[in-house]
Design a protein around this motif. Structure first.
Motif, PDB file in Angstrom:
ATOM      1  N   GLY A 150       0.810  -1.202   0.000  1.00 23.81           N
ATOM      2  CA  GLY A 150       0.000   0.000   0.000  1.00 23.81           C
ATOM      3  C   GLY A 150       0.848   1.258   0.000  1.00 23.81           C
ATOM      4  O   GLY A 150       2.071   1.211  -0.154  1.00 23.81           O
ATOM      5  N   THR A 206      -1.194  -8.506   1.560  1.00 25.12           N
ATOM      6  CA  THR A 206      -1.002  -7.072   1.461  1.00 25.12           C
ATOM      7  C   THR A 206      -0.229  -6.575   2.675  1.00 25.12           C
ATOM      8  O   THR A 206      -0.277  -7.167   3.753  1.00 25.12           O
ATOM      9  N   GLN A 227      -0.050  -2.945   4.549  1.00 24.06           N
ATOM     10  CA  GLN A 227      -0.701  -1.634   4.516  1.00 24.06           C
ATOM     11  C   GLN A 227      -0.574  -0.917   5.853  1.00 24.06           C
ATOM     12  O   GLN A 227      -0.576  -1.551   6.908  1.00 24.06           O
ATOM     13  N   ASP A 272      -3.706   3.896   4.945  1.00 25.10           N
ATOM     14  CA  ASP A 272      -4.025   3.193   3.702  1.00 25.10           C
ATOM     15  C   ASP A 272      -5.194   2.242   3.895  1.00 25.10           C
ATOM     16  O   ASP A 272      -6.107   2.197   3.076  1.00 25.10           O
ATOM     17  N   LEU A 273      -5.191   1.495   5.008  1.00 27.34           N
ATOM     18  CA  LEU A 273      -6.212   0.460   5.199  1.00 27.34           C
ATOM     19  C   LEU A 273      -7.463   0.979   5.897  1.00 27.34           C
ATOM     20  O   LEU A 273      -8.579   0.725   5.456  1.00 27.34           O
ATOM     21  N   THR A 284      -4.103  -9.984   4.878  1.00 33.71           N
ATOM     22  CA  THR A 284      -3.814  -8.563   4.992  1.00 33.71           C
ATOM     23  C   THR A 284      -3.021  -8.314   6.264  1.00 33.71           C
ATOM     24  O   THR A 284      -3.423  -8.729   7.346  1.00 33.71           O
TER      25      THR A 284
END
Length: 250
Positions: free
Chosen positions: A51, A92, A94, A98-99, A119
């Motif tokens: 991210g 991911t 992040q 971002d998240l 994630t």
């Protein structure tokens, strides 16, 4: 006496220097990602979707495939990769802005759909890369450049507890929160990363791990003070596994 090397860089990491501020614990997490990917024998199958924010530096550190996603869109990019190549480990990396900010809708819907991705949510309670402004997870009373008197829930709203929100999603199979303030918590973080990856590879559903991280620069604390300050974060958002795959003990 023969000398034996007992500590080395994981093969899943390059020899690039970390780009983080002194005392930032993001580098510890990157090391743990590399260790788990190598120990699980997944270097050739791993893809990290990165991210926006400080964590963008991960692209130079990981010695496996990476993709840079638009701000907040990492879960959607990871979904496309995983659906096209289900044999891969896709995760991911992040930050909280971002998240939990611009990307909140993406991650909630990925969890609801039960996407077979993982994630990794690095939460340092501020917008670190852009100067330490109030972020979605900034604590009440926490001073930032945009809340110099401390976050006031009446004026600025409450922190987003997105990990608890994700745990409610039916498609989420593994949800946990860890921290990097103590050696024992670093070990637990590594175990949780592995469990998130195992959940994905077993096809059990979406997995997410929130990792509390220190930001001495934007908190205006020394590295040691920042690690101690993280106790406030843990008090506000307790550590542990919020959800595990059915039939698997915590």
């Amino acid at each position: 006496m023969a000398l034996h090397k007992v500590f080395d860089r994981p093969a899943a990491l390059t020899d690039a220097l970390y780009a983080y501020c002194p005392g930032c614990t993001h580098g510890i997490a990157q090391r743990l990602f590399g260790e788990v990917v190598e120990e699980m024998g997944l270097i050739e199958r791993a893809v990290a979707v990165i991210g926006s924010g400080c964590l963008s530096a991960s692209r130079q550190v990981f010695n496996f495939d990476t993709v840079k996603a638009l701000h907040g869109r990492a879960p959607s990019v990871a979904t496309g990769i995983k659906r096209a190549h289900p044999e891969l480990l896709v995760f991911t990396v992040q930050g909280d802005g971002d998240l939990a900010g611009i990307g909140a809708a993406d991650v909630i819907h990925a969890a609801t759909r039960g996407e077979r991705i993982s994630t990794c949510f690095m939460n340092n309670a501020t917008f670190g890369m852009t100067g330490g402004q109030m972020g979605p997870t900034t604590l009440p009373g926490q001073k930032t450049t945009t809340t110099p008197d401390g976050r006031d829930p009446l004026l600025d709203g409450h922190p987003v507890r997105i990990t608890e929100m994700l745990a409610m999603a039916q498609g989420a199979a593994y949800v946990a929160r860890t921290a990097l303030n103590l050696p024992t918590n670093v070990i637990r973080t590594k175990m949780a990363i592995r469990r998130a990856f195992e959940t994905q590879l077993a096809g059990l559903g979406f997995s997410v791990l929130e990792i509390l991280s220190a930001c001495p620069t934007d908190w205006h604390l020394t590295p040691v003070e920042a690690l101690r300050w993280m106790e406030h974060m843990i008090a506000a958002a307790p550590l542990g596994e919020l959800k595990v795959p059915e039939g698997r003990a915590r």
